[in-house]
Enzyme design. Sequence first.
Site, short mmCIF file in Angstrom:
data_model
loop_
_atom_site.label_atom_id
_atom_site.label_comp_id
_atom_site.label_asym_id
_atom_site.label_seq_id
_atom_site.Cartn_x
_atom_site.Cartn_y
_atom_site.Cartn_z
N SER A 145 37.74 44.67 44.98
CA SER A 145 38.77 45.31 45.81
C SER A 145 39.56 46.26 44.93
CB SER A 145 39.72 44.24 46.37
OG SER A 145 40.85 44.87 46.97
N TYR A 155 45.55 37.46 44.17
CA TYR A 155 44.42 38.08 44.87
C TYR A 155 43.80 39.18 43.98
CZ TYR A 155 41.70 40.65 48.33
OH TYR A 155 40.68 41.30 49.00
#
Length: 249
Positions: A145, A155
């Site tokens: 990501s 994350y």
Amino acid sequence: MARFTGRTAIVTGAAQGIGAGYAKALASEGANVVVADLNAERGEATAKEIVADGGTAVFHRVDVSDAESATALADFTIAEFGAINHLVNNAAIYGDMKLNLLLSVDWDYYKKFMSVNMDGALIVTRAVWKHMRKAGGGSIVNQSSTAAWTYSSFYGLAKVGVNGLTQQLATELGGANIRVNAIAPGPIDTDATKNVTPDVIVEDMVKRLPLKRMGTPQDLVGACLYLLSDDASWVTGQIFNIDGGQVIR
Ligand code: NAD
């Protein structure tokens, strides 16, 4: 095009969202697809959709953070299709994740989160790579990501780990003719994103993108299938941003 006829691909986290997009695209190019996910209800439905569209797919329930479960996924795939040629490590805790800081996140939650979002890609790769070697080689795409480069707490940290895993595993597996690359998407319009990111933050993010719209799973499938296919036969250890220009490196 049917670049995957006679090949078998496992896509983790394929019950919904981006993973379902990858699974459908692989099946449309001839692959036998294993839709692998924790969510049996959604996973079964995705596999059925693929079959209804004329593709070949079966669902298998897996927890990517559990080595025994990953081995069972590999064994199931071999029993069903006889080989494993491709793997997409896409599963992650995302749509309902907690949004704490690294300094304050509950420690047990952090360990669980990293075991799925970072270690999961390694755990499933460890379960399948010998089968790929036996098939003469194979290819793996890990789902990273842009969060790896923009502050996104644990994350983002897990995605930094996925990028590192991609480079390390490309080195370890090259001798077995197994290629390992990653895709780093920017903001993608999935139910999970709608759930976890407030509209105003999404709007602000989109305003700052060179290409001023959110991405869709469809924007990612071309890159994923390219990296898995023989078209990329001399490409390994790379992290490809598909992000409307969000992160320019
Ligand atoms: P999603 O939440 O819809 O999909 C994730 C899937 O993983 C779900 O089907 C879930 O059931 C499954 N899963 C969760 N834990 C699992 C486990 N332990 N074992 C097996 N399966 C498990 O999210 P999405 O938006 O489709 O994102 C998919 C991937 O793309 C994730 O890796 C996410 O981090 C990454 N990503 C998403 C975006 C975005 O904007 N949507 C951007 C960049 C990267």
